[in-house]
Design a protein around this motif. Structure first.
Motif, PDB file in Angstrom:
ATOM      1  N   VAL A 161     -86.221 -12.281 -61.736  1.00  0.00           N
ATOM      2  CA  VAL A 161     -86.508 -11.048 -60.993  1.00  0.00           C
ATOM      3  C   VAL A 161     -85.983 -11.124 -59.567  1.00  0.00           C
ATOM      4  CG1 VAL A 161     -88.381  -9.687 -59.969  1.00  0.00           C
ATOM      5  CG2 VAL A 161     -88.487 -10.331 -62.384  1.00  0.00           C
ATOM      6  N   VAL A 162     -86.178 -12.267 -58.906  1.00  0.00           N
ATOM      7  CA  VAL A 162     -85.764 -12.379 -57.501  1.00  0.00           C
ATOM      8  C   VAL A 162     -84.351 -12.936 -57.340  1.00  0.00           C
ATOM      9  CG1 VAL A 162     -88.151 -12.628 -56.742  1.00  0.00           C
ATOM     10  CG2 VAL A 162     -86.781 -14.690 -57.163  1.00  0.00           C
ATOM     11  N   GLY A 163     -83.677 -13.189 -58.467  1.00  0.00           N
ATOM     12  CA  GLY A 163     -82.285 -13.613 -58.402  1.00  0.00           C
ATOM     13  C   GLY A 163     -82.060 -15.014 -57.885  1.00  0.00           C
ATOM     14  N   LEU A 164     -82.977 -15.925 -58.216  1.00  0.00           N
ATOM     15  CA  LEU A 164     -82.853 -17.304 -57.714  1.00  0.00           C
ATOM     16  C   LEU A 164     -82.745 -18.338 -58.839  1.00  0.00           C
ATOM     17  CD1 LEU A 164     -85.433 -17.308 -54.764  1.00  0.00           C
ATOM     18  CD2 LEU A 164     -82.939 -17.216 -54.614  1.00  0.00           C
ATOM     19  N   THR A 165     -82.442 -17.897 -60.042  1.00  0.00           N
ATOM     20  CA  THR A 165     -82.383 -18.835 -61.166  1.00  0.00           C
ATOM     21  C   THR A 165     -81.405 -19.979 -60.903  1.00  0.00           C
ATOM     22  OG1 THR A 165     -82.945 -17.070 -62.730  1.00  0.00           O
ATOM     23  CG2 THR A 165     -81.927 -19.059 -63.635  1.00  0.00           C
ATOM     24  N   VAL A 166     -80.246 -19.661 -60.373  1.00  0.00           N
ATOM     25  CA  VAL A 166     -79.233 -20.710 -60.162  1.00  0.00           C
ATOM     26  C   VAL A 166     -79.582 -21.620 -58.991  1.00  0.00           C
ATOM     27  CG1 VAL A 166     -77.390 -19.339 -61.179  1.00  0.00           C
ATOM     28  CG2 VAL A 166     -77.793 -19.213 -58.717  1.00  0.00           C
ATOM     29  N   ARG A 187     -81.561  -8.086 -43.642  1.00  0.00           N
ATOM     30  CA  ARG A 187     -82.733  -7.211 -43.723  1.00  0.00           C
ATOM     31  C   ARG A 187     -82.432  -5.977 -44.570  1.00  0.00           C
ATOM     32  NH1 ARG A 187     -83.446  -7.779 -38.104  1.00  0.00           N
ATOM     33  NH2 ARG A 187     -82.950  -5.574 -37.792  1.00  0.00           N
ATOM     34  N   GLU A 188     -81.259  -5.379 -44.349  1.00  0.00           N
ATOM     35  CA  GLU A 188     -80.877  -4.195 -45.114  1.00  0.00           C
ATOM     36  C   GLU A 188     -80.795  -4.505 -46.602  1.00  0.00           C
ATOM     37  OE1 GLU A 188     -77.191  -0.973 -45.461  1.00  0.00           O
ATOM     38  OE2 GLU A 188     -77.244  -2.417 -43.809  1.00  0.00           O
ATOM     39  N   ASP A 189     -80.181  -5.641 -46.944  1.00  0.00           N
ATOM     40  CA  ASP A 189     -80.067  -6.034 -48.355  1.00  0.00           C
ATOM     41  C   ASP A 189     -81.447  -6.280 -48.971  1.00  0.00           C
ATOM     42  OD1 ASP A 189     -77.336  -5.847 -48.160  1.00  0.00           O
ATOM     43  OD2 ASP A 189     -77.016  -7.999 -47.891  1.00  0.00           O
ATOM     44  N   LEU A 190     -82.326  -6.952 -48.215  1.00  0.00           N
ATOM     45  CA  LEU A 190     -83.646  -7.265 -48.744  1.00  0.00           C
ATOM     46  C   LEU A 190     -84.525  -6.026 -48.866  1.00  0.00           C
ATOM     47  CD1 LEU A 190     -84.574 -10.693 -47.123  1.00  0.00           C
ATOM     48  CD2 LEU A 190     -84.104 -10.203 -49.523  1.00  0.00           C
ATOM     49  N   ARG A 191     -84.325  -5.043 -48.006  1.00  0.00           N
ATOM     50  CA  ARG A 191     -85.062  -3.781 -48.151  1.00  0.00           C
ATOM     51  C   ARG A 191     -84.747  -3.132 -49.493  1.00  0.00           C
ATOM     52  NH1 ARG A 191     -83.661  -2.416 -42.601  1.00  0.00           N
ATOM     53  NH2 ARG A 191     -82.146  -0.893 -43.354  1.00  0.00           N
ATOM     54  N   LYS A 192     -83.459  -3.077 -49.825  1.00  0.00           N
ATOM     55  CA  LYS A 192     -83.060  -2.504 -51.112  1.00  0.00           C
ATOM     56  C   LYS A 192     -83.640  -3.323 -52.263  1.00  0.00           C
ATOM     57  CE  LYS A 192     -78.680  -0.809 -49.206  1.00  0.00           C
ATOM     58  NZ  LYS A 192     -77.207  -0.996 -49.207  1.00  0.00           N
ATOM     59  N   TRP A 193     -83.598  -4.627 -52.113  1.00  0.00           N
ATOM     60  CA  TRP A 193     -84.127  -5.504 -53.152  1.00  0.00           C
ATOM     61  C   TRP A 193     -85.632  -5.320 -53.309  1.00  0.00           C
ATOM     62  CZ3 TRP A 193     -87.678  -9.487 -52.634  1.00  0.00           C
ATOM     63  CH2 TRP A 193     -87.857 -10.270 -53.792  1.00  0.00           C
ATOM     64  N   ARG A 196     -87.417  -2.656 -52.664  1.00  0.00           N
ATOM     65  CA  ARG A 196     -87.704  -1.374 -53.298  1.00  0.00           C
ATOM     66  C   ARG A 196     -87.506  -1.476 -54.813  1.00  0.00           C
ATOM     67  NH1 ARG A 196     -91.038   2.600 -52.476  1.00  0.00           N
ATOM     68  NH2 ARG A 196     -91.138   2.944 -54.693  1.00  0.00           N
ATOM     69  N   ARG A 197     -86.405  -2.141 -55.233  1.00  0.00           N
ATOM     70  CA  ARG A 197     -86.165  -2.321 -56.670  1.00  0.00           C
ATOM     71  C   ARG A 197     -87.255  -3.176 -57.300  1.00  0.00           C
ATOM     72  NH1 ARG A 197     -80.741  -3.122 -54.939  1.00  0.00           N
ATOM     73  NH2 ARG A 197     -80.964  -5.363 -55.263  1.00  0.00           N
ATOM     74  N   LEU A 198     -87.654  -4.239 -56.591  1.00  0.00           N
ATOM     75  CA  LEU A 198     -88.703  -5.127 -57.092  1.00  0.00           C
ATOM     76  C   LEU A 198     -90.011  -4.362 -57.267  1.00  0.00           C
ATOM     77  CD1 LEU A 198     -89.750  -8.014 -57.735  1.00  0.00           C
ATOM     78  CD2 LEU A 198     -90.298  -8.225 -55.307  1.00  0.00           C
ATOM     79  N   HIS A 199     -90.350  -3.546 -56.286  1.00  0.00           N
ATOM     80  CA  HIS A 199     -91.593  -2.783 -56.365  1.00  0.00           C
ATOM     81  C   HIS A 199     -91.580  -1.832 -57.554  1.00  0.00           C
ATOM     82  CE1 HIS A 199     -95.240  -0.800 -55.036  1.00  0.00           C
ATOM     83  NE2 HIS A 199     -94.625   0.357 -55.169  1.00  0.00           N
ATOM     84  N   GLU A 200     -90.437  -1.229 -57.818  1.00  0.00           N
ATOM     85  CA  GLU A 200     -90.338  -0.311 -58.952  1.00  0.00           C
ATOM     86  C   GLU A 200     -90.487  -1.050 -60.283  1.00  0.00           C
ATOM     87  OE1 GLU A 200     -86.630   1.566 -58.172  1.00  0.00           O
ATOM     88  OE2 GLU A 200     -87.448   2.881 -56.608  1.00  0.00           O
ATOM     89  N   GLU A 201     -90.204  -2.355 -60.273  1.00  0.00           N
ATOM     90  CA  GLU A 201     -90.363  -3.147 -61.496  1.00  0.00           C
ATOM     91  C   GLU A 201     -91.805  -3.603 -61.688  1.00  0.00           C
ATOM     92  OE1 GLU A 201     -87.665  -6.392 -62.078  1.00  0.00           O
ATOM     93  OE2 GLU A 201     -85.958  -5.285 -61.265  1.00  0.00           O
ATOM     94  N   VAL A 202     -92.442  -4.087 -60.625  1.00  0.00           N
ATOM     95  CA  VAL A 202     -93.759  -4.715 -60.788  1.00  0.00           C
ATOM     96  C   VAL A 202     -94.922  -3.760 -60.512  1.00  0.00           C
ATOM     97  CG1 VAL A 202     -92.852  -7.005 -60.261  1.00  0.00           C
ATOM     98  CG2 VAL A 202     -93.764  -5.600 -58.399  1.00  0.00           C
TER      99      VAL A 202
END
Length: 331
Positions: free
Chosen positions: A119-124, A168-174, A176-182
Motif C-alpha cells: 500500500v505504501v510502496g515500500l516492498t522493495v 510534500r506535494e507528492d506525499l499529499r497526493k499519496w 489522499r489515495r491512501l485515505h480513499e483505500e483505507v
C-alpha cells in the motif's frame, strides 16, 4: 468512527491553548485542523489522542467518552512530524513492531506487513534501515506502522512539515489515495493552506484557541465567515475597500480593458495603479502594484498567457478592477 470534542478548554498559565472548543469529526473522513502557530490545533489533536489532559471538556470517540482514558485505550494511530523510527530495525520490522508487542500470530503479522508494504510502496525497501531511506520514504513507513494495528482513528501532526516542497506535494497526493483505500477517520494538523485544500474532506480553521469555521474546502474558500478565514485560506488584498483574492483582479491598460467581468452587476470601481514589479511564477504571474491615489500596495495574479499578451513592465500605469469580492458566510 466519529469523533466529538465538546467544550474543550486547556490553559498554560495565562495562555489559552483551547478556549471552549467544540467540533464534530465525521466517520471515515479526512479533517484538517488548519491555523497559524499557537492557534491550538496541535493541542486539540493531542487532546483527542489522550496525550494532553483537558482542563475541562469531553472527548467522545464512536459514542464513548474517552476523556479519562489513556492513549493506549483509545484505539488511535498517531504520526508526528518527526517520525520516531527504531533505527536498529528494518522497515519491515518497524511496521511489524506494534503487531508483535500485541503478540499477534506470526502468519497474521507477515500478511499484514506485506499488505501495508504494498500500500505504501515500500516492498522493495523492506530490508533497509531508516537511515537508508529518504525523508518521504521514512514518513510513509511511519504511516504504515501507525496503520498496522488497525486504528479506528489516525491522527497526523504536521507529518510532512520537515520535508521539502516537492516531496510534500507528492506525499499529499499519496495520502489522499491512501485515505480513499483505507477509509479510516483521519485528523491532520497543518499550517499549510495548500495541503489542507488538497487532501481534506473538511477543514477546521483555528485562531487563538478557538474554531473560526468548519466546512468543506470549497465552502471555506468561497464563503469564509470573516476576514481571518478568508486571508488564512488563500491570499487576499484590499481593492477600493473590498477584500479580494489576487486572482480575482483584472488588469488593463485602459479603464475599459479592466472592466469586463463574468458578473457585470459587480461594480467595485476601477483603480488606477502603477506597476512596481512583475514576477513570473511558472503558469502564473504576480503583478505588484501601487494605487496612484492612495499609495496603497497590492498584488494581482494573472495567467502567464495574459502577461504574454499584456507584456506589463515596471513603472507603467494600468487600471485594476475586482471581478469578485469575498462574500462572508453567516453560518
Amino acid at each position: 468512527m466519529s469523533i466529538s470534542v465538546i467544550g474543550a478548554n486547556k490553559r498554560y498559565g495565562d495562555f489559552a491553548a483551547l478556549d471552549d472548543v467544540s467540533i464534530d469529526i465525521p466517520d471515515g473522513q479526512l479533517t484538517s485542523l488548519l491555523g497559524p502557530s499557537g492557534s491550538g490545533k496541535s493541542t486539540l489533536l493531542r487532546a483527542i489522542a489522550g496525550l494532553d489532559t483537558l482542563d475541562s471538556g469531553t472527548v467522545i470517540i464512536n459514542g464513548n467518552d474517552v476523556s479519562k482514558k489513556s492513549p493506549q485505550q483509545r484505539d488511535i494511530g498517531f504520526v508526528f512530524q518527526h517520525y520516531a523510527a527504531f533505527k536498529h530495525l528494518t522497515v519491515r520490522d518497524n511496521i511489524a513492531f506494534g503487531l508483535k508487542i500485541r503478540k499477534k500470530p506470526t502468519a497474521e503479522v507477515d500478511a499484514k506487513v506485506d499488505e501495508l508494504l504494498e500500500v505504501v510502496g515500500l516492498t522493495v525497501f523492506q530490508r533497509r534501515f531508516p537511515a537508508q531511506l529518504s525523508g518521504g520514504q521514512r514518513q510513509r513507513m511511519a504511516l504504515a506502522r501507525a496503520l498496522a494495528v488497525d486504528p479506528k482513528v489516525l491522527l497526523l501532526d504536521e507529518p510532512f512539515g520537515a520535508l521539502d516542497a516537492k516531496v510534500r506535494e507528492d506525499l499529499r497526493k499519496w495520502l489522499r489515495r491512501l485515505h480513499e483505500e483505507v477509509h479510516v477517520t483521519t485528523v491532520l494538523v497543518t499550517h499549510d493552506q495548500q495541503e489542507a485544500l488538497d487532501v481534506s474532506d473538511r477543514i477546521a480553521v483555528l485562531n487563538k484557541g478557538r474554531i473560526e469555521q468548519v466546512g468543506a474546502p470549497d465552502d471555506l474558500y468561497d464563503r469564509p465567515v470573516n476576514p481571518f478565514v478568508a486571508s488564512f485560506l488563500g491570499s487576499t488584498v484590499r481593492l477600493n475597500g473590498e477584500l479580494v483574492r489576487p486572482h480575482d483582479i483584472r488588469i488593463g491598460r485602459t479603464p475599459e480593458m479592466a472592466w469586463p467581468s463574468a458578473d457585470p452587476t459587480l461594480d467595485t470601481g476601477v483603480l488606477k495603479a502603477t506597476v512596481s514589479r512583475v514576477v513570473n511564477l511558472g503558469f502564473e504571474t504576480r503583478v505588484e502594484l501601487v494605487a496612484v491615489a492612495s499609495g496603497e500596495e497590492f498584488a494581482a495574479q494573472i495567467t502567464r498567457g495574459d502577461q504574454n499578451a499584456l507584456n506589463l513592465q515596471a513603472g507603467e500605469t494600468v487600471y485594476a478592477r475586482a471581478t469578485k469580492v469575498a462574500a462572508f458566510s453567516e453560518s
